[in-house]
Design an enzyme around this catalytic site. Sequence first.
Site, PDB file in Angstrom:
ATOM      1  N   HIS A   1       0.814  -1.223   0.000  1.00 59.68           N
ATOM      2  CA  HIS A   1       0.000   0.000   0.000  1.00 59.68           C
ATOM      3  C   HIS A   1       0.846   1.272   0.000  1.00 59.68           C
ATOM      4  CE1 HIS A   1      -3.490  -2.456   0.914  1.00 59.68           C
ATOM      5  NE2 HIS A   1      -2.931  -2.920   2.012  1.00 59.68           N
TER       6      HIS A   1
ATOM      7  N   HIS B   1      -7.916  -4.113  -0.542  1.00 64.18           N
ATOM      8  CA  HIS B   1      -7.403  -5.466  -0.782  1.00 64.18           C
ATOM      9  C   HIS B   1      -8.315  -6.201  -1.745  1.00 64.18           C
ATOM     10  CE1 HIS B   1      -6.401  -4.297   3.411  1.00 64.18           C
ATOM     11  NE2 HIS B   1      -5.208  -4.614   2.995  1.00 64.18           N
TER      12      HIS B   1
END
Lengths: 335, 335
Positions: A59, A219
């Site tokens: 991320h 996700h």
Amino acid sequence: MKKILNSPQDFVRETVEGICLAYQGQVKMLNDDFRMLVRADNSRKKDKVGIVTAGGSGHLPVFLGYVGEGLLDGCAIGDVFASPSASKMADLIRACDSGKGVLCLYGNYGGDKMNFAMATEEVEFDDIKTSSVLVTDDIASSEDFAKRRGVAGMVYAFKIAGAAAELGYSLEEVATITKKALENIRTMGVALSPCIVPTVGEPTFTVDEGKMEIGMGIHGEAGIEIADIMKADDLAQLIFTKIDRELHLKSEDKISVLVNGLGATPLEELFVLYRKLVELCKSKNVSCVLPHIGEYATSMEMAGCSITIFKLDDECLKLLEYPALSPFYTNNNLF
Amino acid sequence: MKKILNSPQDFVRETVEGICLAYQGQVKMLNDDFRMLVRADNSRKKDKVGIVTAGGSGHLPVFLGYVGEGLLDGCAIGDVFASPSASKMADLIRACDSGKGVLCLYGNYGGDKMNFAMATEEVEFDDIKTSSVLVTDDIASSEDFAKRRGVAGMVYAFKIAGAAAELGYSLEEVATITKKALENIRTMGVALSPCIVPTVGEPTFTVDEGKMEIGMGIHGEAGIEIADIMKADDLAQLIFTKIDRELHLKSEDKISVLVNGLGATPLEELFVLYRKLVELCKSKNVSCVLPHIGEYATSMEMAGCSITIFKLDDECLKLLEYPALSPFYTNNNLF
């Protein structure tokens, strides 16, 4: 798999190694397992509350990219999309405590919650005070605020907590202002294409050509609706309306907007969205300050974006303006 | 077409509108056609050489993202992958001249060259002195240095020219040091997936699954070879070796490395490459300073990266360190 890496197993370690080599004046590893990143000046104990986070990799700049002055003191690093262990979190908390306690500030995900619960319990034996604040800004993930996932809004939370700690707030005060900030932070995102976890090697979901998934998590968690790709202005309007339904923006309110690219979406497109958001705010006489536009919380090569709105009171505005500097974040170009 | 925009025709204007709204304290348009961006303080004439560039859109932060303190004074903005007109360039040069002349610093592309040639001729009638320096850093584009395309290395050129101008160098001196810097700057890139020009609506080329195109240009210009996707370390070694063949790095040399993401490639992967580059440098006793790792010159949603190496002498190191601040660039986090 269109990725530039060596082996999927070494991906996280090699990324973190590269980061430590690039920014050795600013950050360092706590030890040689490459799982706990702290500020380079960590050993010089500061007389302030420590701020730590933890989470899975994939991320960037979230999470470890926000370890820096006026931001986080440390970050425990998990594998791609996986929580780091409780023992790493506990070691990190110990390293970031200067006697004033440590705020654990992280996204509302099962693994991170469970491991931070164990870690905070463990450090109690060392007489380290901790407080935990969960980021639950993703309005698409649940109707119930407390059950929501944490997404890009956590960047604002890091900024507020980090500034408050620098300014000498106590642990309780840092936790209180961070929670207050989070009550005024909301995010919603859309995904246009999937991402690939290196060890899996293929997309874990798909988004059909011409479609976008509204509310998809970082996700790839299912969103609330699959829709035709809409115009930028319509998308900005849709997200603004959904967020406004909760923040109740009114005339003379001040907000900061974070238009976040998830990975593959060009920067240009984020500014097309921002333009419309400013127009929507103007029509309500709401002013936009300190915009954050770029890649702040990504999902590797996922195409898509999220929009976060942070309704500011005077205290939060002051904390958002307070200087901050990490390898991936600075606010000196936002004024 | 997986893009977030309104209409392809409005894409560039709306992007630039968003940028001006986001950074109104720092940049502004010269007029309402959204084709010439200058520093917000442009009307306060500075006693220094002006630095301008121009080029097609679709490469953010290149080009206009580098208009700022210690960098560019202005940028003329073209459509996606298309040169702006000569008349816009001429207006920009006029706006950025404070009597000390203007350096036109841009990539070696046919349209930009032709239009800047006309523009500089046009402003001669206004007694404005200009000098032109072309960026030709892409070693894959030609064996002949002068025929090469300009790619991410232009960011270093902007930085050097901008700092030299701030430090009071004359037009001739700014041009000379920028050319000297460029003689020591080399770039090579690879593309893993194509990008889509909004008005075209589909990829103008393809890169097969499992393949990368070595040396592909930032508009999809053909590279030198289509290869299987290789390991990050092998890719770093390949590019380092090709560049070193021209820069002849030797023990105790200092370099700055720019690992640039083209758009869809995750930040994480750039650090995996940087890690290997530092290792390769160490084996030659070459030290890496002021690394630039991130998206500096993109091709919208193209996956891939480029590596630029800038061999530094004392003067260039000083200029690279000199403070710079634009909406998309700051070097205060590179030390």
